[in-house]
Scaffold this motif. Structure first.
Motif, PDB file in Angstrom:
ATOM      1  N   UNK A   9       0.815  -1.201   0.000  1.00  0.00           N
ATOM      2  CA  UNK A   9       0.000   0.000   0.000  1.00  0.00           C
ATOM      3  C   UNK A   9       0.849   1.251   0.000  1.00  0.00           C
ATOM      4  N   UNK A  10       0.196   2.385  -0.222  1.00  0.00           N
ATOM      5  CA  UNK A  10       0.921   3.651  -0.234  1.00  0.00           C
ATOM      6  C   UNK A  10       0.098   4.741  -0.857  1.00  0.00           C
ATOM      7  N   UNK A  11       0.773   5.838  -1.144  1.00  0.00           N
ATOM      8  CA  UNK A  11       0.135   7.006  -1.746  1.00  0.00           C
ATOM      9  C   UNK A  11       0.437   7.022  -3.241  1.00  0.00           C
ATOM     10  N   UNK A  12      -0.599   7.193  -4.031  1.00  0.00           N
ATOM     11  CA  UNK A  12      -0.430   7.223  -5.476  1.00  0.00           C
ATOM     12  C   UNK A  12      -1.373   8.268  -6.057  1.00  0.00           C
ATOM     13  N   UNK A  13      -0.989   8.859  -7.168  1.00  0.00           N
ATOM     14  CA  UNK A  13      -1.858   9.823  -7.829  1.00  0.00           C
ATOM     15  C   UNK A  13      -2.947   9.115  -8.626  1.00  0.00           C
ATOM     16  N   UNK A  14      -4.046   9.789  -8.813  1.00  0.00           N
ATOM     17  CA  UNK A  14      -5.122   9.246  -9.640  1.00  0.00           C
ATOM     18  C   UNK A  14      -4.583   8.885 -11.020  1.00  0.00           C
ATOM     19  N   UNK A  15      -5.012   7.728 -11.493  1.00  0.00           N
ATOM     20  CA  UNK A  15      -4.519   7.221 -12.765  1.00  0.00           C
ATOM     21  C   UNK A  15      -3.323   6.311 -12.637  1.00  0.00           C
ATOM     22  N   UNK A  16      -2.735   6.271 -11.459  1.00  0.00           N
ATOM     23  CA  UNK A  16      -1.558   5.448 -11.242  1.00  0.00           C
ATOM     24  C   UNK A  16      -1.895   4.010 -10.902  1.00  0.00           C
ATOM     25  N   UNK A  17      -0.845   3.267 -10.571  1.00  0.00           N
ATOM     26  CA  UNK A  17      -0.984   1.839 -10.282  1.00  0.00           C
ATOM     27  C   UNK A  17      -0.286   1.465  -8.991  1.00  0.00           C
ATOM     28  N   UNK A  18      -0.777   0.424  -8.368  1.00  0.00           N
ATOM     29  CA  UNK A  18      -0.141  -0.202  -7.210  1.00  0.00           C
ATOM     30  C   UNK A  18      -0.382  -1.690  -7.294  1.00  0.00           C
ATOM     31  N   UNK A  19       0.544  -2.455  -6.711  1.00  0.00           N
ATOM     32  CA  UNK A  19       0.351  -3.893  -6.614  1.00  0.00           C
ATOM     33  C   UNK A  19       0.459  -4.295  -5.154  1.00  0.00           C
ATOM     34  N   UNK A  20      -0.611  -4.828  -4.637  1.00  0.00           N
ATOM     35  CA  UNK A  20      -0.639  -5.315  -3.268  1.00  0.00           C
ATOM     36  C   UNK A  20      -0.288  -6.794  -3.226  1.00  0.00           C
ATOM     37  N   UNK A  21       0.323  -7.198  -2.126  1.00  0.00           N
ATOM     38  CA  UNK A  21       0.622  -8.609  -1.888  1.00  0.00           C
ATOM     39  C   UNK A  21       0.021  -9.037  -0.560  1.00  0.00           C
ATOM     40  N   UNK A  80      -2.020 -11.653  -4.848  1.00  0.00           N
ATOM     41  CA  UNK A  80      -1.715 -10.335  -5.369  1.00  0.00           C
ATOM     42  C   UNK A  80      -2.984  -9.592  -5.795  1.00  0.00           C
ATOM     43  N   UNK A  81      -2.877  -8.270  -5.764  1.00  0.00           N
ATOM     44  CA  UNK A  81      -3.930  -7.430  -6.315  1.00  0.00           C
ATOM     45  C   UNK A  81      -3.252  -6.319  -7.106  1.00  0.00           C
ATOM     46  N   UNK A  82      -3.316  -6.414  -8.422  1.00  0.00           N
ATOM     47  CA  UNK A  82      -2.789  -5.367  -9.294  1.00  0.00           C
ATOM     48  C   UNK A  82      -3.882  -4.347  -9.525  1.00  0.00           C
ATOM     49  N   UNK A  83      -3.603  -3.115  -9.169  1.00  0.00           N
ATOM     50  CA  UNK A  83      -4.598  -2.050  -9.273  1.00  0.00           C
ATOM     51  C   UNK A  83      -4.095  -1.002 -10.258  1.00  0.00           C
ATOM     52  N   UNK A  84      -4.829  -0.818 -11.325  1.00  0.00           N
ATOM     53  CA  UNK A  84      -4.490   0.164 -12.352  1.00  0.00           C
ATOM     54  C   UNK A  84      -5.571   1.224 -12.448  1.00  0.00           C
ATOM     55  N   UNK A  85      -5.237   2.323 -13.076  1.00  0.00           N
ATOM     56  CA  UNK A  85      -6.204   3.417 -13.277  1.00  0.00           C
ATOM     57  C   UNK A  85      -6.901   3.777 -11.968  1.00  0.00           C
ATOM     58  N   UNK A  86      -6.104   3.957 -10.947  1.00  0.00           N
ATOM     59  CA  UNK A  86      -6.666   4.199  -9.623  1.00  0.00           C
ATOM     60  C   UNK A  86      -7.400   5.530  -9.567  1.00  0.00           C
ATOM     61  N   UNK A  87      -8.458   5.530  -8.761  1.00  0.00           N
ATOM     62  CA  UNK A  87      -9.301   6.705  -8.583  1.00  0.00           C
ATOM     63  C   UNK A  87      -9.306   7.099  -7.105  1.00  0.00           C
TER      64      UNK A  87
END
Length: 122
Positions: A9-21, A80-87
């Motif tokens: 987890x963490x801080x990301x800008x809208x439109x960005x991606x994160x991958x959780x484990x 895993x959870x790949x999260x793209x196009x974050x809002x």
């Protein structure tokens, strides 16, 4: 002792991606279906997505379909959870949970992790 430990987890800008484990221990990981939930401040915990024990079937909440992808590695005992196009509305604590059968009901989960915080800035 069963442990599920989320990370990524963490801080990301809208439109960005994160991958959780979610690393599992003390359990036969390959025997469990795994589910991701999330809980935003002041809201109830909600279903995000699910993967069956073998990894061949997934199901997602409509709010994340097409943007999030769940996968698992039964050798590494990791989900895993790949999260793209974050809002910004994806901001929440994300939890992994294990169960022996498919359900979207949080109350039915056998084991839970402690969560990892995802914050999406606009």
């Amino acid at each position: 002792q069963v442990q599920l430990v989320e990370s990524g987890g963490g801080l990301v800008q809208a439109g960005g991606s994160l991958k959780l484990s979610c690393a599992a221990s003390g359990v036969t990981f390959s025997a469990y279906a795994m589910t991701w939930f999330r809980q935003a401040p002041g809201k109830e915990r909600e279903f995000v997505g699910h993967i069956n024990s073998g990894g061949g079937w997934t199901n997602y909440a409509d709010s994340v379909k097409g943007r999030f992808t769940i996968s698992r590695d039964n050798v590494k005992n990791t989900l895993y959870l790949q999260m793209n196009s974050l809002k910004p509305e994806d901001t929440a604590n994300y939890y992994c949970a294990a169960n022996t059968y498919y359900t979207t009901q949080a109350s039915a989960m056998a084991y839970w992790g402690k969560g990892t915080l995802v914050t999406v800035s606009s």
